[in-house]
Enzyme design. Structure first.
Site, PDB file in Angstrom:
ATOM      1  N   LYS A 179       0.627  -1.194   0.002  1.00 34.80           N
ATOM      2  CA  LYS A 179       0.187   0.000   0.049  1.00 34.80           C
ATOM      3  C   LYS A 179       0.945   1.427   0.032  1.00 34.80           C
ATOM      4  CE  LYS A 179      -2.383  -0.513   4.148  1.00 34.80           C
ATOM      5  NZ  LYS A 179      -1.306  -1.965   4.431  1.00 34.80           N
ATOM      6  N   ARG A 210      -8.638   1.206  10.060  1.00 34.22           N
ATOM      7  CA  ARG A 210      -8.088   0.088  10.536  1.00 34.22           C
ATOM      8  C   ARG A 210      -8.913  -0.834  11.185  1.00 34.22           C
ATOM      9  NH1 ARG A 210      -2.091   0.817   9.635  1.00 34.22           N
ATOM     10  NH2 ARG A 210      -1.275  -1.211   9.641  1.00 34.22           N
ATOM     11  N   ARG A 236      12.075  -6.735   4.743  1.00 38.72           N
ATOM     12  CA  ARG A 236      12.107  -5.466   4.339  1.00 38.72           C
ATOM     13  C   ARG A 236      13.204  -4.688   5.214  1.00 38.72           C
ATOM     14  NH1 ARG A 236       6.395  -2.261   4.654  1.00 38.72           N
ATOM     15  NH2 ARG A 236       6.572  -2.689   6.785  1.00 38.72           N
ATOM     16  N   ARG A 263      12.578  -2.219  10.466  1.00 41.71           N
ATOM     17  CA  ARG A 263      11.732  -1.743  11.277  1.00 41.71           C
ATOM     18  C   ARG A 263      11.270  -2.629  12.423  1.00 41.71           C
ATOM     19  NH1 ARG A 263       6.428   0.303   7.814  1.00 41.71           N
ATOM     20  NH2 ARG A 263       5.426  -0.712   9.881  1.00 41.71           N
ATOM     21  N   ARG A 294       0.933  -8.798  13.899  1.00 37.94           N
ATOM     22  CA  ARG A 294       0.208  -7.672  13.011  1.00 37.94           C
ATOM     23  C   ARG A 294      -0.579  -8.435  12.014  1.00 37.94           C
ATOM     24  NH1 ARG A 294       5.144  -4.986  10.352  1.00 37.94           N
ATOM     25  NH2 ARG A 294       3.609  -3.620   9.501  1.00 37.94           N
TER      26      ARG A 294
HETATM   27  P1  AMP Z   1       1.983   0.644   9.313  1.00 35.68           P
HETATM   28  O1  AMP Z   1       2.890   1.562   8.659  1.00 35.68           O
HETATM   29  O2  AMP Z   1       0.514   1.264   8.425  1.00 35.68           O
HETATM   30  O3  AMP Z   1       2.199  -0.609   9.086  1.00 35.68           O
HETATM   31  O4  AMP Z   1       1.642   1.079  10.456  1.00 35.68           O
HETATM   32  C1  AMP Z   1       2.578   0.661  11.555  1.00 35.68           C
HETATM   33  C2  AMP Z   1       1.882   0.626  12.900  1.00 35.68           C
HETATM   34  O5  AMP Z   1       1.369   1.851  13.285  1.00 35.68           O
HETATM   35  C3  AMP Z   1       0.600  -0.383  13.075  1.00 35.68           C
HETATM   36  O6  AMP Z   1       1.172  -1.643  13.286  1.00 35.68           O
HETATM   37  C4  AMP Z   1      -0.157   0.256  14.375  1.00 35.68           C
HETATM   38  O7  AMP Z   1       0.447  -0.216  15.429  1.00 35.68           O
HETATM   39  C5  AMP Z   1       0.122   1.749  14.119  1.00 35.68           C
HETATM   40  N1  AMP Z   1      -1.109   2.295  13.347  1.00 35.68           N
HETATM   41  C6  AMP Z   1      -1.033   2.775  12.097  1.00 35.68           C
HETATM   42  N2  AMP Z   1      -2.187   3.206  11.419  1.00 35.68           N
HETATM   43  C7  AMP Z   1      -3.004   2.678  12.367  1.00 35.68           C
HETATM   44  C8  AMP Z   1      -4.427   2.954  12.569  1.00 35.68           C
HETATM   45  N3  AMP Z   1      -5.392   3.298  11.451  1.00 35.68           N
HETATM   46  N4  AMP Z   1      -4.870   2.342  13.705  1.00 35.68           N
HETATM   47  C9  AMP Z   1      -4.254   2.083  14.830  1.00 35.68           C
HETATM   48  N5  AMP Z   1      -2.740   1.845  14.854  1.00 35.68           N
HETATM   49  C10 AMP Z   1      -2.219   2.314  13.640  1.00 35.68           C
END
Ligand code: AMP
Length: 214
Positions: free
Chosen positions: A13, A88, A127, A161, A172
């Site tokens: 994404k 989410r 990654r 990360r 996750r």
């Molecule tokens: P991402 O980079 O989108 O994979 O997000 C990394 C982490 O940020 C996720 O595993 C969550 O802990 C937090 N996070 C990002 N977006 C959201 C969201 N919309 N709701 C809750 N937690 C989020």
């Protein structure tokens, strides 16, 4: 146009949202990136989010919803924006609908990135990211030209990360299945969902996104 990219972590994404953002001049609103920025400046919000992110859990709805509510009011969102990683959960989607309604706007299209679990694990655990400019690499499928050097800015020391470690990745993906996947039905009911295969090369995925958002 207001577009949501929906899909599991590792489905691509973020990189596709960046490409679409460049092509259409709509900002990419990545809640994960917003939290990582807060963490890098050690803000209170960042410290709160980090405790959830490190475990692969979701940050509480109220925190995310408030953060996005402020961001979408920014003038750069006037002509459209791409939500990457938000909403989410169902409460987040409902809060977004309500907020947009108050602004006489609505989500136009939701692009669902479909891909097998095994491929997601492979992508996430391999990654590596440049801590300086954010460029993303993969140990097997997108190696930097010189080992451990960023192709874009030359920084030495690509990082994994914290939440891409194998133990956290499985959590996750579980969280995605339980808390985020119900949004597929939510947006299907609204007639806004378009599914694409995320298991193709980058250009083919991008072509499908263009078609799904035209
Ligand atoms: P991402 O980079 O989108 O994979 O997000 C990394 C982490 O940020 C996720 O595993 C969550 O802990 C937090 N996070 C990002 N977006 C959201 C969201 N919309 N709701 C809750 N937690 C989020």
């Amino acid at each position: 146009m207001i577009i949501i990219f929906l899909g599991a972590p590792g489905s691509g994404k973020g990189t596709q949202a960046k490409q679409l953002s460049d092509a259409r001049s709509w900002p990419q609103l990545s809640t994960g990136d917003m939290f990582r920025e807060h963490i890098s400046t050690k803000s209170d919000l960042g410290m709160k989010a980090k405790s959830f992110m490190d475990k692969g859990e979701l940050v509480p709805d109220s925190v995310v919803v408030d953060m996005v509510a402020v961001r979408v009011k920014n003038p750069d969102c006037k002509n459209g924006f791409i939500l990457d990683g938000f909403p989410r959960t169902t409460p987040q989607a409902e809060a977004l609908d309500l907020q947009l309604k108050g602004m006489s706007r609505a989500v136009d299209r939701v692009v669902l990135f479909e891909i097998e679990n095994e491929e997601l694990v492979r992508r996430l655990t391999g990654r590596r990211t440049c801590p300086k400019c954010g460029s993303v690499f993969h140990l097997v499928s997108k190696k930097p030209q010189v080992e451990d050097l960023c192709d874009s800015c030359g920084h030495k020391g690509l990082k994994q990360r914290d939440d891409d470690r194998a133990d956290v990745v499985h959590n996750r993906l579980d969280v995605y299945r339980k808390q985020t996947a119900p949004l597929i039905g939510y947006y299907q009911k609204q007639g806004k969902l378009r599914s694409i295969s995320a298991d193709q090369d980058f250009d083919a995925v991008f072509r499908d996104i263009i078609e799904a958002t035209s």
